[in-house]
Design an enzyme around this catalytic site. Structure first.
Site: not given
Ligand SMILES: NC(=O)c1ccc[n+]([C@@H]2O[C@H](COP(=O)([O-])OP(=O)(O)OC[C@H]3O[C@@H](n4cnc5c(N)ncnc54)[C@H](O)[C@@H]3O)[C@@H](O)[C@H]2O)c1
Length: 250
Positions: A157
């Site tokens: 990641y």
């Molecule tokens: N939540 C956090 O603390 C956090 C921190 C830093 C970065 N991020 C980044 O923010 C973004 C969103 O994170 P989140 O917490 O909302 O995640 P989440 O898991 O709640 O939602 C992610 C969404 O992406 C979709 N998804 C995953 N893989 C996919 C693929 N290959 N093709 C199409 N759709 C796909 C899932 O179905 C889901 O609807 C991500 O890139 C994550 O790395 C999140």
């Protein structure tokens, strides 16, 4: 500043938009008059999101790692709405966590790279010709604080998110002056399903490093994203915005 190409009801593609941060951003953009297209591989969540957002929300079941499917879905959005103004690459996966680098499984590592890095490139390459033609576009890639600092236990990641930051710097420079801006956002821990699924010790490791001693909220992230993809945010490109409760001060 050239304002002639700024749309009144912008068209936004949001990957991973069916749930989590992507859905919160979609809700906010729709409230401001945007027409949104959600790309996600979770069909059930997509249908629910479409019902909640109402017309004219476009949804496509797409794995962002699948370059051909991404291309087809992007052309369908262009045909449905006539233009594409905003791309927000939110789809992301953590892969296995709470393990040391020598324990990382290469297939798991590659899958994280294919979704988090190739996914951003696949959508960018499909969308950029449309934005260049209209001399206007706002691209926002989701990075992470782990891409700046490296979170122990999260090799795949952290490596993928560092790559997203590098991609953003390159694209910001390459498209400066074309009407396109390309930026990234690097959240620390924001409370979403992705975080709820992590082992508690991995989450504690991350929140312990935040001076505000808490997770961020989806609304806080959506508010910053709304600004980054707005027409007004026209003099910032290639930049990774911080949203980390004071953890990153650079
Ligand atoms: N939540 C956090 O603390 C956090 C921190 C830093 C970065 N991020 C980044 O923010 C973004 C969103 O994170 P989140 O917490 O909302 O995640 P989440 O898991 O709640 O939602 C992610 C969404 O992406 C979709 N998804 C995953 N893989 C996919 C693929 N290959 N093709 C199409 N759709 C796909 C899932 O179905 C889901 O609807 C991500 O890139 C994550 O790395 C999140």
């Amino acid at each position: 500043m050239n304002t002639t190409n700024q749309p009144t009801n912008p068209v936004a593609i949001i990957t991973g938009g069916a749930d989590g941060l992507g859905f919160s951003i979609a809700e906010r953009l729709v409230r401001k008059g945007a027409r949104v297209a959600l790309f996600d591989f979770n069909e059930e969540a997509l249908q629910k999101a479409q019902r909640q957002l109402g017309e004219p929300t476009f949804v496509a079941k797409v794995d962002v790692a699948d370059r051909v499917a991404v291309g087809v879905a992007v052309e369908a959005v262009a045909e449905a709405f006539g233009r594409i103004d905003i791309l927000i690459n939110c789809a992301g996966v953590t892969g296995r966590t709470n393990i040391k680098s020598h324990e990382v499984d290469l297939e798991d590592f590659n899958r994280v790279m294919r979704v988090n890095v190739n996914g951003c490139l696949n959508t960018f390459q499909a969308v950029a010709p449309h934005m260049l033609r209209q001399a206007y576009g706002r691209v926002l890639h989701f990075a992470s604080i782990s891409g700046k600092e490296g979170n122990a236990g999260m090799l795949a990641y952290s490596t993928s998110k560092a790559a997203v930051i590098g991609m953003t710097k390159v694209q910001g420079k390459e498209y400066a002056g074309t009407g396109l801006t390309v930026n990234a956002i690097a959240p620390a821990v924001i409370f979403t399903d992705m975080v709820a699924k992590l082992p508690p010790e991995q989450v504690k490791y991350m929140t312990d490093k935040i001076p505000m001693s808490r997770c961020g909220t989806k609304d806080e992230v959506a508010a910053l994203c709304e600004f980054i993809v707005s027409a007004e945010a026209s003099f910032t490109t290639g930049f990774t915005f911080d949203i980390s409760g004071g953890r990153a001060t650079y």
